[in-house]
Design a protein around this motif. Structure first.
Motif, PDB file in Angstrom:
ATOM      1  N   LYS A  21       0.916  -1.227  -0.083  1.00 53.73           N
ATOM      2  CA  LYS A  21      -0.213  -0.047   0.093  1.00 53.73           C
ATOM      3  C   LYS A  21       1.063   1.146   0.005  1.00 53.73           C
ATOM      4  O   LYS A  21       0.575   2.178  -0.767  1.00 53.73           O
ATOM      5  CB  LYS A  21      -0.749   0.125   1.500  1.00 53.73           C
ATOM      6  N   THR A  22       1.856   1.338   0.903  1.00 51.43           N
ATOM      7  CA  THR A  22       2.689   2.379   1.202  1.00 51.43           C
ATOM      8  C   THR A  22       3.467   2.532  -0.128  1.00 51.43           C
ATOM      9  O   THR A  22       3.738   3.618  -0.748  1.00 51.43           O
ATOM     10  CB  THR A  22       3.502   2.482   2.371  1.00 51.43           C
ATOM     11  N   THR A  25       1.565   4.097  -2.779  1.00 51.19           N
ATOM     12  CA  THR A  25       1.286   5.363  -2.469  1.00 51.19           C
ATOM     13  C   THR A  25       2.429   6.380  -3.056  1.00 51.19           C
ATOM     14  O   THR A  25       2.087   7.478  -3.511  1.00 51.19           O
ATOM     15  CB  THR A  25       1.080   5.571  -1.113  1.00 51.19           C
ATOM     16  N   SER A  47      -0.596   8.721   5.742  1.00 50.07           N
ATOM     17  CA  SER A  47      -0.261   7.584   6.216  1.00 50.07           C
ATOM     18  C   SER A  47      -0.670   7.264   7.807  1.00 50.07           C
ATOM     19  O   SER A  47      -0.299   8.188   8.527  1.00 50.07           O
ATOM     20  CB  SER A  47       1.118   7.439   5.861  1.00 50.07           C
ATOM     21  N   ASP A 109      -3.748   5.786   3.443  1.00 49.21           N
ATOM     22  CA  ASP A 109      -2.747   4.700   3.228  1.00 49.21           C
ATOM     23  C   ASP A 109      -3.038   3.850   4.551  1.00 49.21           C
ATOM     24  O   ASP A 109      -2.504   4.327   5.648  1.00 49.21           O
ATOM     25  CB  ASP A 109      -1.513   5.173   3.189  1.00 49.21           C
TER      26      ASP A 109
END
Length: 302
Positions: A21-22, A25, A47, A109
């Motif tokens: 996910k990060t 991003t 985040s 996130d």
């Protein structure tokens, strides 16, 4: 002219720790810095790991409060962007407007493993009249634990927490009208090959925000009332979550390899119960209703 809100989109990242996910991003931030793109976005990441470190290790009530804080922060940011867009869209002395036509993509996130967590952002998108879409990063338990073990010790998520998320995660269901704008990306799949799908997803979310009619808003208001903590429906939902969580904990002791399928079966049953309850085809006994009305949601969530 379209409303300024149609230039803002909330994008939720969903998946286990270590699912990418990060990484995605950061990829989107770098990708949209390219001035030669036909479709441009300003990317604003939120985040949870950075805003609220050690969130999942906190007490239940503390987690709720922290998540609410982040949600309120996102709302404040949207309001400020809308004001800025209105100012930039105004012409002065016949001069052309500034770059407010470029959409802003708010990337949330977080693991978002409960559907109710995601629904809060959908409700926010309707309230603020902005776009809403989701990306589910596919990764199984073994892949998640493996990637997590490669992180710095200070950044690692406890394995027990990952297992719990894996047991409880509610995958996006495009049959739900509010989750229809969702795509899945396989584990460690090429993001360069995925960017076209992501751009199409965001574009559709922006268009949907500009074209939704009052009928959709009315149906949403009914759903929001059902989600109110003071309603019987919401109390039943909280109670069933509490029961499922405890059933899974007991089941795992002697059935480690079958937890995922067992959790899915329980969640499917819960969805059917909630569907029948909302439709009025399931009537609770009076003694159950009385017990629920005397019970507070916080007690069942702890």
């Amino acid at each position: 002219m379209a409303e300024d809100g149609n230039k803002i989109c909330i994008l939720l990242m969903i998946g286990l720790p270590g699912s990418g996910k990060t990484y995605l991003t950061n990829f989107l931030i770098n990708h949209f810095k390219n001035s030669n793109l036909n479709f441009k976005c300003r990317v604003l990441p939120f985040s949870y790991d950075e805003l609220m470190p050690n969130l999942e290790a906190s007490s239940c009530e503390n987690v709720k409060d922290k998540r609410k804080q982040i949600l309120n922060t996102v709302q404040d940011v949207i309001e400020k962007i809308k004001i800025r867009n209105n100012v930039e869209s105004a012409t002065v002395d016949n001069r052309p407007p500034k770059s407010s036509n470029i959409p802003t993509l708010l990337v949330i996130d977080d693991n978002m493993y409960y559907r109710s967590m995601r629904y809060e952002y959908f409700k926010l998108s309707k309230l603020m009249k902005v776009g809403f879409c989701q990306i589910f990063m596919e990764a199984n338990l073994e892949q998640s634990i493996s990637v997590n073990s490669e992180r710095n010790i200070s950044s690692q998520v406890p394995v027990g927490t990952i297992r719990r998320m894996n047991d409880l995660i509610e995958r996006p269901d495009v049959k739900n009208h509010w989750e229809k704008l969702t795509i899945s990306i396989p584990f460690r799949y090429s993001l360069e090959n995925s960017i076209h799908r992501i751009e199409c997803l965001v574009k559709e979310a922006l268009l949907t925000a500009s074209s939704e009619n009052n009928e959709t808003d009315n149906s949403l208001s009914i759903e929001i009332r059902n989600q109110n903590p003071n309603t019987l429906v919401h109390k039943v939902d909280l109670l069933l979550r509490w029961l499922i969580r405890n059933c899974i904990i007991r089941f795992r002791i002697s059935n480690e390899g079958e937890v995922r399928s067992y959790a899915k079966e329980l969640n499917d049953r819960k969805l059917n119960i909630m569907k029948d309850l909302r439709a009025g085809s399931l009537i609770l006994p009076e003694n159950v209703v009385e017990a629920l009305e005397n019970q507070t949601p916080q007690k069942k969530e702890s």
